[in-house]
Every structure is written in C-alpha cells, then in structure tokens.
Design a protein around this motif. Structure first.
Motif, PDB file in Angstrom:
ATOM      1  N   GLY A 108      -9.338  -3.576   1.618  1.00  0.00           N
ATOM      2  CA  GLY A 108      -8.494  -2.715   0.696  1.00  0.00           C
ATOM      3  C   GLY A 108      -9.054  -1.842  -0.350  1.00  0.00           C
ATOM      4  O   GLY A 108     -10.645  -1.686  -0.393  1.00  0.00           O
ATOM      5  N   VAL A 109      -8.488  -1.428  -1.355  1.00  0.00           N
ATOM      6  CA  VAL A 109      -8.972  -0.815  -2.551  1.00  0.00           C
ATOM      7  C   VAL A 109      -8.824  -1.257  -3.810  1.00  0.00           C
ATOM      8  O   VAL A 109      -7.827  -1.531  -4.291  1.00  0.00           O
ATOM      9  CB  VAL A 109      -8.372   0.730  -2.588  1.00  0.00           C
ATOM     10  CG1 VAL A 109      -8.980   1.587  -3.683  1.00  0.00           C
ATOM     11  CG2 VAL A 109      -8.781   1.342  -0.927  1.00  0.00           C
ATOM     12  N   VAL A 110      -9.961  -1.469  -4.767  1.00  0.00           N
ATOM     13  CA  VAL A 110      -9.912  -2.204  -6.064  1.00  0.00           C
ATOM     14  C   VAL A 110      -9.363  -1.062  -6.943  1.00  0.00           C
ATOM     15  O   VAL A 110      -9.847  -0.114  -7.146  1.00  0.00           O
ATOM     16  CB  VAL A 110     -11.195  -2.668  -6.425  1.00  0.00           C
ATOM     17  CG1 VAL A 110     -10.759  -3.149  -7.767  1.00  0.00           C
ATOM     18  CG2 VAL A 110     -11.686  -3.658  -5.143  1.00  0.00           C
ATOM     19  N   VAL A 111      -8.272  -1.680  -7.746  1.00  0.00           N
ATOM     20  CA  VAL A 111      -7.666  -1.025  -8.907  1.00  0.00           C
ATOM     21  C   VAL A 111      -8.540  -1.183 -10.161  1.00  0.00           C
ATOM     22  O   VAL A 111      -8.869  -2.346 -10.521  1.00  0.00           O
ATOM     23  CB  VAL A 111      -6.278  -1.449  -9.229  1.00  0.00           C
ATOM     24  CG1 VAL A 111      -5.841  -0.450 -10.344  1.00  0.00           C
ATOM     25  CG2 VAL A 111      -5.399  -1.075  -7.983  1.00  0.00           C
ATOM     26  N   LEU A 112      -9.186  -0.147 -10.758  1.00  0.00           N
ATOM     27  CA  LEU A 112     -10.106  -0.347 -11.786  1.00  0.00           C
ATOM     28  C   LEU A 112      -9.152   0.070 -13.194  1.00  0.00           C
ATOM     29  O   LEU A 112      -9.485  -0.842 -14.237  1.00  0.00           O
ATOM     30  CB  LEU A 112     -11.266   0.683 -12.035  1.00  0.00           C
ATOM     31  CG  LEU A 112     -12.124   0.587 -10.713  1.00  0.00           C
ATOM     32  CD1 LEU A 112     -13.267   1.410 -10.626  1.00  0.00           C
ATOM     33  CD2 LEU A 112     -12.709  -0.847 -10.372  1.00  0.00           C
ATOM     34  N   ILE A 167      -5.379  -3.000  -3.500  1.00  0.00           N
ATOM     35  CA  ILE A 167      -4.349  -2.153  -2.837  1.00  0.00           C
ATOM     36  C   ILE A 167      -4.938  -2.395  -1.241  1.00  0.00           C
ATOM     37  O   ILE A 167      -5.822  -1.856  -0.929  1.00  0.00           O
ATOM     38  CB  ILE A 167      -4.246  -0.947  -3.189  1.00  0.00           C
ATOM     39  CG1 ILE A 167      -3.785  -0.449  -4.651  1.00  0.00           C
ATOM     40  CG2 ILE A 167      -3.374  -0.029  -2.259  1.00  0.00           C
ATOM     41  CD1 ILE A 167      -3.785   1.078  -5.129  1.00  0.00           C
ATOM     42  N   GLN A 168      -3.900  -2.979  -0.363  1.00  0.00           N
ATOM     43  CA  GLN A 168      -4.125  -3.136   0.972  1.00  0.00           C
ATOM     44  C   GLN A 168      -3.587  -2.014   1.796  1.00  0.00           C
ATOM     45  O   GLN A 168      -4.026  -2.166   2.817  1.00  0.00           O
ATOM     46  CB  GLN A 168      -3.991  -4.522   1.497  1.00  0.00           C
ATOM     47  CG  GLN A 168      -4.479  -5.604   0.654  1.00  0.00           C
ATOM     48  CD  GLN A 168      -4.379  -7.176   1.384  1.00  0.00           C
ATOM     49  OE1 GLN A 168      -3.434  -7.731   0.848  1.00  0.00           O
ATOM     50  NE2 GLN A 168      -5.297  -7.585   2.031  1.00  0.00           N
ATOM     51  N   LEU A 195       5.013   3.496  -1.384  1.00  0.00           N
ATOM     52  CA  LEU A 195       4.856   1.897  -1.384  1.00  0.00           C
ATOM     53  C   LEU A 195       3.476   1.496  -1.336  1.00  0.00           C
ATOM     54  O   LEU A 195       2.783   1.808  -0.300  1.00  0.00           O
ATOM     55  CB  LEU A 195       5.784   1.559  -0.279  1.00  0.00           C
ATOM     56  CG  LEU A 195       5.889  -0.010  -0.184  1.00  0.00           C
ATOM     57  CD1 LEU A 195       7.070  -0.735  -1.091  1.00  0.00           C
ATOM     58  CD2 LEU A 195       6.462  -0.350   1.225  1.00  0.00           C
ATOM     59  N   ILE A 196       3.075   0.490  -2.231  1.00  0.00           N
ATOM     60  CA  ILE A 196       1.847  -0.206  -2.034  1.00  0.00           C
ATOM     61  C   ILE A 196       1.810  -1.535  -1.987  1.00  0.00           C
ATOM     62  O   ILE A 196       2.757  -2.142  -2.481  1.00  0.00           O
ATOM     63  CB  ILE A 196       0.926   0.481  -3.347  1.00  0.00           C
ATOM     64  CG1 ILE A 196       1.491  -0.289  -4.549  1.00  0.00           C
ATOM     65  CG2 ILE A 196       0.546   1.843  -3.280  1.00  0.00           C
ATOM     66  CD1 ILE A 196       0.512  -0.086  -5.670  1.00  0.00           C
ATOM     67  N   GLN A 197       1.128  -2.148  -0.986  1.00  0.00           N
ATOM     68  CA  GLN A 197       1.092  -3.555  -0.946  1.00  0.00           C
ATOM     69  C   GLN A 197      -0.367  -4.080  -1.702  1.00  0.00           C
ATOM     70  O   GLN A 197      -1.391  -3.707  -1.589  1.00  0.00           O
ATOM     71  CB  GLN A 197       0.940  -3.963   0.405  1.00  0.00           C
ATOM     72  CG  GLN A 197       0.933  -5.431   0.777  1.00  0.00           C
ATOM     73  CD  GLN A 197       0.702  -5.989   1.999  1.00  0.00           C
ATOM     74  OE1 GLN A 197       0.191  -5.161   3.160  1.00  0.00           O
ATOM     75  NE2 GLN A 197       1.055  -7.092   2.359  1.00  0.00           N
TER      76      GLN A 197
END
Length: 494
Positions: free
Chosen positions: A426-430, A445-446, A475-477
C-alpha cells in the motif's frame, strides 16, 4: 447524562449494601416517579385497570444475592469475646453486615432487586442478565407474596437477557409476546415492575421512538418509552393495550439516576427467540461470518455508486473465515440477508447472530457497481472476538501530495516502523489536511475505488478516475495496525 441499567448486582460490597439500605429509606425527590397524563384514548376506555389486573399475577420481583467472602478467623480471642461478637457483631460494621443486633455470625450479602415475568406456565421466568449476574442465590416473589427459589437456566450477555426456573405444582399465570415490528411511535405503553424495591408498580406512557441505539453493542435496537422506568424496573415487561408484551425494560437515560421520561426496552421480537433458546439449551450459539463492519455514510455511498446510504459495509474479512470461503470481500456492501433488507451494520450483526452455526445465509451484496448473490455457511461465533484497532504512528516527512494528502510508498523501513508484515502492500499517509475525516498519519492506503495501490501515483490515478466519473469522493481502504476500514477522500471535479 448517562445511560444506566435499571437494576444490577453491585460488585463492590460496600456499594451494594448501601444500595440495599437505600431501598428501605425515605424517598429522594429526584427519584420520584413522574406523573403521567394518560392519553385520551386510555381515558375514554376508563383507564387500564382491567389490563393491569389481568397481567400482574405473571409479573414478579427478583432478588439476587451474592454471598460475601467468609469473615477472617480471629484467633487467640480473650475468653468470652467470641460470644460478644456473636451477640453484638464486629465493631465498626453497620447492622446487617455483622455490626450488631446479633449479626456478628452472619456473612454480609450484596443484593440486587429487579423485575421479571413468567413467559412459560411451567415455571420459566424472564429477566435481564444484569439483574442476576454473578448471583449465588436468586428468589422470585409473586404478586400474592409467595417466594420461590429460582435456578438460573441460561444467560446471554449480548442481549442482556436471562431465564430462570421456579418449581410450580400447578401452571402459573404466563404472558404472551406481541409482534414488536407492528409497534408504532405513539402507541400506548404500560410498564409493570419493581422500582426501588417498592413492589408491583404500574406506569404508563407512549412509545417515543423505535430502533434506538444506546451504545450497548451489535444488538443495539431498543424501543424508547416515556413511561416512568427506574432502578428495579429492569427485566420487567412493557405491554400494549391488548396486554401482550412489546418489550423488556432494560435501561434509562438519566442525568441523576432517576426517571426523566426516557427509558429503553428490548423489543419482544428480539427477546422471544433468545428466551426460548435459553430455555431449551441454556446458552446461545451465534452465527459468525468473520468480518469487520463499518457504518455507511453519504460520502461512502457516493464513492461506491449506491443510490442511498444503506447497507452494511464490509471493512475487512478474516483469513479462513466463513466470509472468505463464501466469496465475501472487503468493500462489499451487504444489501439484504435471506431476503430481509439490511439498512445498517446492526441489522446484519443481529441477523447473522441469530443464524444457527452450520446453516447457510443468502446475501445480496453490492460490488463494482452492481448487486450479486452469495451463499455463505456461518460458523460458531468465537467466545471473545478481537475487535481492537491498533494505532499506527508516523513522523511527518517529505512525500508526494495527492488530493491534499502527503503520501509515501510502503518500503521495508516503513513496515518496520509501523510493525507491518512483509506481505502488506500500500501507500503510507504522512500528513492529512483538515477536510479529510478519519484518516491519520501512519495509516496505510491499500486500495482506492477497490483497486489495489502500491505507490502515490496509483492513488492519484484513481482519484482522477473518480473525478472524471463525476463523484465527489473516492473510496479508500485503510489499514491501521491489524485492522482495516473504508474511508473517503474528497476529489475535485475535472
């Protein structure tokens, strides 16, 4: 203001004894039952005296007692001191606790007073679980003063219901359940119970609301009443004008511990099958899918292409669970179960919980913009399902900005910092802007729009696709620790 159970066995011995003493003292004005101006329909029919006379023999007072631990043995007492204690009690303890009046030889008891009713003429009595929880002795007192020792047949913590059994040499007066689905706001409601240990007391009012949630769990679905309900009313019935039970009084909403005209009752259609199962089996075997659920919002519905914010959103699916085996996926929205509409997560939790383990449940789910059908075999619910959400943390640092978010690809360093397994992508939220609710730094965020993402550019592409489709939200998981949930982020139209 607080929501209080209206009759409970105190775990703290001192508090329990004080509560018992209060039952014998004078009235406190804040606790006085409120006067009720009966509806005109009731007045025209001459009141409810005939109804009360008919149902009262089946309404009972319940006394639950928990024995205190044995008093410590006093060794090497002076001659005659043991007789002194037997006759006059232990110095420093009040009467009834071994503190005098010959009470020195008796172990103190914690007592709780509540209400209940006979629902089976052979001697089965219904009440709230919190009235008899942890009790060593339970006594049922009938309208004519007859007392009978009761056996606890079964308890269900999730619905706060319990079944007792008393010996009966002849059929007892028993009550019938009404169809609570037919109850309407404004219908007359008659409550009978044992407030403050006073004995049989009748109050009247109307049904103020249906399907109230008070934060008690997945079976949160109460009738709200304005009939005066106080401590001790727990487990007692509320009747309709036909004398049938529409609910079991359970809790009150109160700033001071007394009635302010907002009480809550378990609907009869929820209580009846639970009571019957407890009577037969002594326990409830609940069905289990193995999913985490999330309430639907307008923003989520928009991002999923649903016409209205209804249904139970599947936030996560446990590995090797019935849900995974049956094809249910995170991001699915359950619209109906066995043909019954599922308006929210509570509907689905209650429905599946009442399905016998091993039975199949037919689900209609919304996925990829259309409905599809799944048939899933439910399993036995775990004793203590773990629903904790681990909190992640992250330091602010440079990243790629997408839709106002600062994002970074998930690498080995981030996996170690966030304590994530190597197979998590996924992607990391900073960093998160103020107009995005629910998301926090450290979340991963996957997927976006149910499409897996591995780098900030993937998120950007999906946000752009949502904007081109005319949607206000994407929509984000999100994964946080070991849990996952669905959120939305606002997008700008293209």
């Amino acid at each position: 203001m607080t929501v209080r159970k209206t009759g409970a066995l105190r775990r703290n011995m001192g508090a329990a004894l004080l509560a018992g003493t209060a039952l014998l003292g004078g009235f406190v004005p804040a606790f006085a039952p409120q006067a009720f101006a009966a509806p005109s329909e009731v007045m025209e029919k001459g009141g409810v005296a005939d109804l009360v006379e008919r149902v009262s023999p089946a309404v009972v007072t319940i006394t639950a007692a928990k024995n205190a631990p044995d008093r410590p043995v006093m060794r090497d007492m002076p001659p005659g001191f043991e007789e002194f204690l037997r006759r006059f009690g232990v110095p420093g303890l009040p009467d009834g606790q071994g503190g005098g009046n010959g009470g020195g030889g008796r172990a103190p008891q914690a007592r709780a007073l509540g209400s209940g009713f006979v629902f089976d003429a052979s001697g089965y009595v219904a009440t709230n679980r919190h009235v008899i929880a942890d009790a060593d002795e339970v006594t049922v007192t009938f309208q004519d003063g007859t007392e009978r020792a009761a056996e606890i047949v079964g308890e269900d913590e999730r619905t706060d219901l319990a079944v007792l059994k008393v010996k009966a040499d002849k059929p007892l007066a028993a009550l019938k359940f009404a169809d609570s689905d037919k109850v309407r706001v404004g219908d007359v409601a008659i409550a009978v119970g044992n407030p403050f240990g006073l004995g049989g007391t009748v109050t009247a009012g109307i049904v103020s609301a249906r399907s109230r949630a008070i934060g008690s769990g997945p079976y949160d679905d109460y009738l709200q009443l304005d009939a005066s309900i106080n401590r001790g009313n727990s487990g007692g019935p509320t009747f309709n004008m036909a004398g049938d039970i529409i609910g079991i009084n359970t809790a009150i909403f109160s700033p001071n511990g007394g009635s302010v005209g907002i009480g809550f009752a378990i609907p009869s259609n929820m209580a009846k099958p639970v009571l019957e199962t407890l009577k037969q089996n002594g326990k409830i075997d609940r069905g289990w899918l193995g999913v985490s659920l999330q309430p639907m919002t307008k923003e989520l519905a928009d991002s999923l292409g649903l016409p209205k914010p209804e249904g139970a959103l599947i936030a996560g699916v446990e590995a090797k669970s019935p849900a995974e085996k049956g094809g249910l996926k995170a991001g699915d929205v359950v619209l109906s179960a066995d043909g019954k509409p599922m308006k929210d997560t509570r509907d689905l939790a209650r429905h599946v919980g009442m399905v016998n383990p091993g039975a199949k449940v037919d689900l209609s789910v919304w996925r990829d913009g259309k409905a599809r059908d799944l048939k899933i075999t439910v399993a036995q619910a775990p004793a203590s399902p773990d629903q904790r959400i681990a909190r992640g943390g992250a330091a602010k640092e440079e990243g790629t900005e997408v839709a106002g978010l600062k994002l970074s690809s998930l690498n080995d360093q981030w996996r170690e910092r966030l304590q994530l397994d190597g197979d998590v992508n996924g992607v990391v939220v900073l960093d998160v802007p103020g107009d995005v609710e629910g998301l926090r730094a450290g979340d991963v965020i996957q997927s976006v729009n149910n499409t897996p993402v591995a780098k900030p550019a993937d998120v950007s592409a999906q946000v752009s696709a949502a904007a081109k489709a005319g949607r206000k939200n994407a929509l984000i998981q999100v994964r946080r620790g070991d849990a996952s949930a669905f959120l939305t982020i606002p997008v700008k139209p293209v």
